[in-house]
Design a protein around this motif. Structure first.
Motif, PDB file in Angstrom:
ATOM      1  N   ILE A 234      -2.841 -10.484   2.020  1.00 14.65           N
ATOM      2  CA  ILE A 234      -3.677 -10.000   3.298  1.00 14.65           C
ATOM      3  C   ILE A 234      -4.796  -9.228   2.585  1.00 14.65           C
TER       4      ILE A 234
ATOM      5  N   MET B 261      -5.904  -0.519   4.877  1.00 15.50           N
ATOM      6  CA  MET B 261      -4.457  -1.553   4.861  1.00 15.50           C
ATOM      7  C   MET B 261      -4.733  -2.667   4.062  1.00 15.50           C
ATOM      8  N   ARG B 262      -3.392  -3.012   3.638  1.00 15.52           N
ATOM      9  CA  ARG B 262      -3.512  -4.378   2.911  1.00 15.52           C
ATOM     10  C   ARG B 262      -1.881  -4.992   2.811  1.00 15.52           C
ATOM     11  N   GLY B 263      -1.795  -6.271   2.352  1.00 18.02           N
ATOM     12  CA  GLY B 263      -0.644  -6.715   2.649  1.00 18.02           C
ATOM     13  C   GLY B 263      -0.481  -7.849   2.164  1.00 18.02           C
TER      14      GLY B 263
ATOM     15  N   ARG C 226       6.520 -10.204   6.426  1.00 19.09           N
ATOM     16  CA  ARG C 226       5.394  -9.497   6.073  1.00 19.09           C
ATOM     17  C   ARG C 226       5.527  -8.365   5.319  1.00 19.09           C
ATOM     18  N   SER C 227       4.643  -7.830   4.467  1.00 22.17           N
ATOM     19  CA  SER C 227       4.730  -6.397   4.010  1.00 22.17           C
ATOM     20  C   SER C 227       3.427  -5.767   4.089  1.00 22.17           C
ATOM     21  N   TRP C 228       3.292  -4.722   4.446  1.00 17.26           N
ATOM     22  CA  TRP C 228       2.024  -3.855   4.672  1.00 17.26           C
ATOM     23  C   TRP C 228       2.129  -2.621   3.855  1.00 17.26           C
ATOM     24  N   GLN C 229       1.037  -2.352   3.359  1.00 18.42           N
ATOM     25  CA  GLN C 229       0.613  -0.930   2.814  1.00 18.42           C
ATOM     26  C   GLN C 229      -0.379  -0.324   3.690  1.00 18.42           C
ATOM     27  N   ILE C 230      -0.381   0.961   4.478  1.00 16.85           N
ATOM     28  CA  ILE C 230      -1.068   1.427   5.013  1.00 16.85           C
ATOM     29  C   ILE C 230      -1.261   2.695   4.384  1.00 16.85           C
TER      30      ILE C 230
ATOM     31  N   TYR D   9       1.899 -11.834   3.020  1.00 20.52           N
ATOM     32  CA  TYR D   9       2.814 -12.379   3.992  1.00 20.52           C
ATOM     33  C   TYR D   9       3.631 -13.406   3.037  1.00 20.52           C
TER      34      TYR D   9
ATOM     35  N   ARG E 260       4.587   2.190   3.861  1.00 18.52           N
ATOM     36  CA  ARG E 260       5.147   0.719   3.846  1.00 18.52           C
ATOM     37  C   ARG E 260       5.728   0.283   5.070  1.00 18.52           C
TER      38      ARG E 260
ATOM     39  N   THR F 192      -2.257  -0.110  14.443  1.00 15.35           N
ATOM     40  CA  THR F 192      -1.661   0.904  13.811  1.00 15.35           C
ATOM     41  C   THR F 192      -2.076   2.230  14.065  1.00 15.35           C
TER      42      THR F 192
END
Length: 136
Positions: free
Chosen positions: A121, A102-104, A55-59, A106, A68, A93
């Motif tokens: 995401i 947030m977005r990301g 997973r990779s998230w950008q908050i 998978y 990140r 979070t």
């Protein structure tokens, strides 16, 4: 209590739905500490068997600062989803501002062919009752 909106995106036959909840009992607004939980449902609408590997998230907080986060799987798992199956998990979070988003992505693989692909995401908002501004 009002229901939080559900944010949904479908990529390559994989539907990701997210609902975020502000956790007042874990937040400390007077110390600029705001916490959310988010519930994610991943549904395999395709005919193939897939596995979520990373997973990779950008908050992004309310001031536009980005964080990140990358890692293997979700909540310690790398779920395999056959056609028609779904996987649901809850995570969370903290932010130092009373709102953000947030977005990301998978990072997944098709089990039969080994073909790697990314699933979006959807961006979802993190809103708290304190976002209008705090009175000191």
């Amino acid at each position: 209590m009002a229901h939080s909106p559900v944010f949904t995106a479908t990529t390559h036959g994989i539907r990701v739905s997210v609902r975020a909840f502000y956790l007042a009992d874990q937040s400390q607004p007077e110390q600029s500490h705001f916490v959310w939980a988010y519930r994610v449902t991943i549904e395999n609408l395709s005919a193939r068997t897939v596995q979520l590997l990373k997973r990779s998230w950008q908050i992004t907080d309310g001031l536009g600062r980005e964080q990140r986060v990358h890692g293997p799987g979700v909540v310690g798992e790398q779920p395999v989803l056959e056609a028609g199956e779904s996987f649901e998990y809850t995570s969370g979070t903290p932010l130092s501002t009373p709102s953000g988003f947030m977005r990301g992505t998978y990072h997944m693989v098709e089990r039969d062919s080994g073909e790697a692909f990314d699933v979006a995401i959807p961006a979802f908002s993190l809103d708290s009752p304190h976002q209008a501004g705090m009175v000191h």
